[in-house]
Design an enzyme around this catalytic site. Structure first.
Site, PDB file in Angstrom:
ATOM      1  N   ILE A  12       0.831  -1.343   0.106  1.00 56.76           N
ATOM      2  CA  ILE A  12       0.024  -0.119   0.135  1.00 56.76           C
ATOM      3  C   ILE A  12       0.624   1.407   0.025  1.00 56.76           C
ATOM      4  O   ILE A  12       0.502   2.299  -0.553  1.00 56.76           O
ATOM      5  CB  ILE A  12      -1.103  -0.069   1.230  1.00 56.76           C
ATOM      6  CG1 ILE A  12      -1.735  -1.245   1.419  1.00 56.76           C
ATOM      7  CG2 ILE A  12      -1.929   0.997   0.983  1.00 56.76           C
ATOM      8  CD1 ILE A  12      -2.570  -1.444   2.581  1.00 56.76           C
ATOM      9  N   ALA A  81       5.117  -1.558   8.895  1.00 58.45           N
ATOM     10  CA  ALA A  81       4.536  -2.592   9.744  1.00 58.45           C
ATOM     11  C   ALA A  81       4.828  -3.926   9.049  1.00 58.45           C
ATOM     12  O   ALA A  81       4.974  -4.088   8.158  1.00 58.45           O
ATOM     13  CB  ALA A  81       3.166  -2.320  10.004  1.00 58.45           C
ATOM     14  N   THR A 124      -5.431  -0.572  11.285  1.00 62.87           N
ATOM     15  CA  THR A 124      -6.184  -1.851  10.495  1.00 62.87           C
ATOM     16  C   THR A 124      -7.419  -2.087  11.309  1.00 62.87           C
ATOM     17  O   THR A 124      -7.721  -1.956  12.341  1.00 62.87           O
ATOM     18  CB  THR A 124      -5.414  -3.131  10.338  1.00 62.87           C
ATOM     19  OG1 THR A 124      -5.925  -4.271  10.014  1.00 62.87           O
ATOM     20  CG2 THR A 124      -4.772  -3.469  12.040  1.00 62.87           C
ATOM     21  N   ASP A 125      -8.413  -2.502  10.286  1.00 63.78           N
ATOM     22  CA  ASP A 125      -9.891  -2.866  11.158  1.00 63.78           C
ATOM     23  C   ASP A 125      -9.710  -4.181  12.167  1.00 63.78           C
ATOM     24  O   ASP A 125     -10.486  -4.246  13.020  1.00 63.78           O
ATOM     25  CB  ASP A 125     -10.894  -3.272  10.036  1.00 63.78           C
ATOM     26  CG  ASP A 125     -10.261  -4.515   8.940  1.00 63.78           C
ATOM     27  OD1 ASP A 125      -9.348  -5.057   9.279  1.00 63.78           O
ATOM     28  OD2 ASP A 125     -11.333  -5.010   8.294  1.00 63.78           O
ATOM     29  N   GLU A 126      -8.445  -4.889  12.062  1.00 63.86           N
ATOM     30  CA  GLU A 126      -8.256  -5.855  12.816  1.00 63.86           C
ATOM     31  C   GLU A 126      -8.225  -5.664  14.353  1.00 63.86           C
ATOM     32  O   GLU A 126      -8.395  -6.552  15.326  1.00 63.86           O
ATOM     33  CB  GLU A 126      -7.124  -6.861  12.233  1.00 63.86           C
ATOM     34  CG  GLU A 126      -7.341  -7.461  11.024  1.00 63.86           C
ATOM     35  CD  GLU A 126      -6.324  -8.350  10.729  1.00 63.86           C
ATOM     36  OE1 GLU A 126      -5.843  -9.326  11.376  1.00 63.86           O
ATOM     37  OE2 GLU A 126      -5.993  -8.413   9.354  1.00 63.86           O
ATOM     38  N   TYR A 148      -0.405 -10.035  15.483  1.00 62.32           N
ATOM     39  CA  TYR A 148      -0.350  -8.932  14.588  1.00 62.32           C
ATOM     40  C   TYR A 148      -1.406  -7.807  14.904  1.00 62.32           C
ATOM     41  O   TYR A 148      -1.042  -6.629  15.275  1.00 62.32           O
ATOM     42  CB  TYR A 148      -0.679  -9.467  13.046  1.00 62.32           C
ATOM     43  CG  TYR A 148      -1.149  -8.169  12.200  1.00 62.32           C
ATOM     44  CD1 TYR A 148      -0.196  -7.146  11.940  1.00 62.32           C
ATOM     45  CD2 TYR A 148      -2.565  -7.951  11.505  1.00 62.32           C
ATOM     46  CE1 TYR A 148      -0.564  -6.086  11.112  1.00 62.32           C
ATOM     47  CE2 TYR A 148      -2.767  -6.861  11.055  1.00 62.32           C
ATOM     48  CZ  TYR A 148      -2.034  -6.075  10.544  1.00 62.32           C
ATOM     49  OH  TYR A 148      -2.185  -4.868   9.833  1.00 62.32           O
ATOM     50  N   LYS A 152      -0.390  -3.897  16.565  1.00 62.80           N
ATOM     51  CA  LYS A 152      -1.280  -2.732  15.962  1.00 62.80           C
ATOM     52  C   LYS A 152      -2.301  -1.854  16.908  1.00 62.80           C
ATOM     53  O   LYS A 152      -2.178  -0.705  16.872  1.00 62.80           O
ATOM     54  CB  LYS A 152      -2.169  -3.020  14.694  1.00 62.80           C
ATOM     55  CG  LYS A 152      -1.083  -3.621  13.607  1.00 62.80           C
ATOM     56  CD  LYS A 152      -0.306  -2.341  12.995  1.00 62.80           C
ATOM     57  CE  LYS A 152      -0.983  -1.414  12.138  1.00 62.80           C
ATOM     58  NZ  LYS A 152      -0.237  -0.526  11.568  1.00 62.80           N
ATOM     59  N   LEU A 188      -4.301 -13.579   0.362  1.00 66.48           N
ATOM     60  CA  LEU A 188      -5.224 -14.301  -0.354  1.00 66.48           C
ATOM     61  C   LEU A 188      -5.225 -13.929  -1.835  1.00 66.48           C
ATOM     62  O   LEU A 188      -5.391 -15.007  -2.555  1.00 66.48           O
ATOM     63  CB  LEU A 188      -6.615 -14.085   0.400  1.00 66.48           C
ATOM     64  CG  LEU A 188      -7.777 -14.968  -0.280  1.00 66.48           C
ATOM     65  CD1 LEU A 188      -7.650 -16.498  -0.124  1.00 66.48           C
ATOM     66  CD2 LEU A 188      -9.009 -14.486   0.469  1.00 66.48           C
ATOM     67  N   TYR A 205      -8.907 -21.650   4.068  1.00 70.72           N
ATOM     68  CA  TYR A 205      -8.868 -21.932   5.538  1.00 70.72           C
ATOM     69  C   TYR A 205     -10.274 -22.476   6.147  1.00 70.72           C
ATOM     70  O   TYR A 205     -11.310 -21.567   5.463  1.00 70.72           O
ATOM     71  CB  TYR A 205      -8.482 -20.908   6.354  1.00 70.72           C
ATOM     72  CG  TYR A 205      -6.830 -20.570   6.303  1.00 70.72           C
ATOM     73  CD1 TYR A 205      -6.023 -21.745   6.532  1.00 70.72           C
ATOM     74  CD2 TYR A 205      -6.312 -19.335   6.321  1.00 70.72           C
ATOM     75  CE1 TYR A 205      -4.659 -21.415   6.450  1.00 70.72           C
ATOM     76  CE2 TYR A 205      -4.943 -18.801   6.513  1.00 70.72           C
ATOM     77  CZ  TYR A 205      -4.211 -20.034   6.444  1.00 70.72           C
ATOM     78  OH  TYR A 205      -2.750 -19.763   6.423  1.00 70.72           O
TER      79      TYR A 205
END
Length: 333
Positions: A12, A81, A124-126, A148, A152, A188, A205
């Site tokens: 990105i 990151a 991140t949305d995570e 991860y 973040k 992915l 997965y």
């Protein structure tokens, strides 16, 4: 504008730098990148002769180096990151070093050398974890599920704390899953395109029902541009496209575009702590900064497949065991 971009040789970050130099002819960009596994000099080979662009090989944890760069710029966009969940499961230490300690080093350099500098920290949305119904807003609690996302989330809290205490001019963005040109092959979408082009099985997965909201990378970098120019200090901005797809839907779409049979799909053991669904409410950035995505998933994924098929020279040297292994989180790096 003289802009410092950290991690600009990644997926990105390199798209952002290319966009900025094309859109803003009077801007200069300094790209600081340590050239870790997700970085690739080929990502910006086409602009390395641009007089407005400077590349510096270096680590965000190098305080003296970062401090020296901070004093010479007007703004910083932090992309640096470690970003792959599978790798964080096998080796969390490197994620703590880059994602948490690296942000601490950056914040201290800003505080001590140039506290007026504009800073956009890309998250991140995570950090929110998964959500079965509805969508996360910027006010929701952080509940990371992997090493991860935990690192973040820690960096986000550092940015908020330093901004409040030291009155820094910093904002945070949290984006959904990106895709597009120059994405590292173990993710992915590029992994599916590459393996399908080679006639290899596509590992999925678990049951393939995990849901992600997909955003074309060009739309993301436009959002970052908006936050950089018009975002408010100590504010968090969610960035999403509303294009929620299960993993199996994504793979089937790619196989259809490539005219490959679905028999290439292969279900493999799920990774630990695999979030079921991510979903962000991005009304805030739409309302306050007038940003909206321009690409539908169908349009973006067709452009992405076309790019990978036409640029084998780029991804072929990067194909290794992590791309070919069906359950990469089991590999120890």
């Amino acid at each position: 504008m003289r802009l410092l971009v950290t991690g600009g040789m990644g997926f990105i970050g390199s798209n952002f730098i290319r966009y900025v130099l094309e859109k803003h002819p009077d801007w200069e960009v300094v790209n600081l990148d340590k050239l870790g596994y997700g970085s690739n000099l080929a990502n910006l080979k086409d602009i390395e002769s641009d007089e407005r662009y400077t590349f510096i090989k270096g680590d965000i944890n190098d305080f003296e180096l970062v401090k020296g760069l901070i004093k010479k710029v007007d703004a910083v966009v932090n992309w640096a990151a470690e970003s792959h969940v599978d790798r964080s499961i096998s080796n969390p230490h490197s994620f703590i070093e880059s994602n948490t300690l690296g942000v601490y080093t950056l914040l201290e350099a800003v505080r001590k050398e140039n506290p007026e500098v504009r800073l956009v920290h890309v998250s991140t949305d995570e950090v929110y974890g998964d959500i079965l119904k509805g969508s996360f807003t910027e006010e929701d609690r952080l509940m990371p599920s992997s090493p991860y996302s935990a690192t973040k989330a820690a960096s986000d809290v550092l940015v908020l704390g330093w901004t409040r205490t030291y009155n820094l001019n910093a904002s945070i963005t949290r984006c959904t899953n990106n895709y597009g040109p120059y994405q590292f092959p173990e993710k992915l979408i590029p992994k599916t395109i590459i393996r399908a082009s080679m006639g290899l099985k596509i590992p999925i997965y678990g049951t393939g029902q995990n849901v992600r909201d997909w955003l074309y990378v060009e739309d993301h970098v436009r959002a970052i541009e908006g936050v950089l120019l018009k975002g408010e200090p100590r504010e968090v901005y969610n960035i999403s496209a509303g294009e929620e797809k299960t993993n199996i839907e994504v793979v089937r779409t790619i196989l259809r575009i490539m005219d490959r049979d679905e028999s290439l799909m292969e279900f493999v053991e799920d990774r630990p702590g695999h979030d079921l669904r991510y979903s962000l409410d991005s009304w805030k950035i739409t309302r306050d900064l007038k940003w909206r995505p321009r690409h539908s998933f169908e349009e973006g994924i067709e452009k992405t497949v076309k790019w990978y098929l036409e640029n084998e020279w780029w991804w072929r040297p990067l194909v290794d065991e992590k791309v070919l292994h069906p359950t990469p989180w089991k590999l120890v790096w």
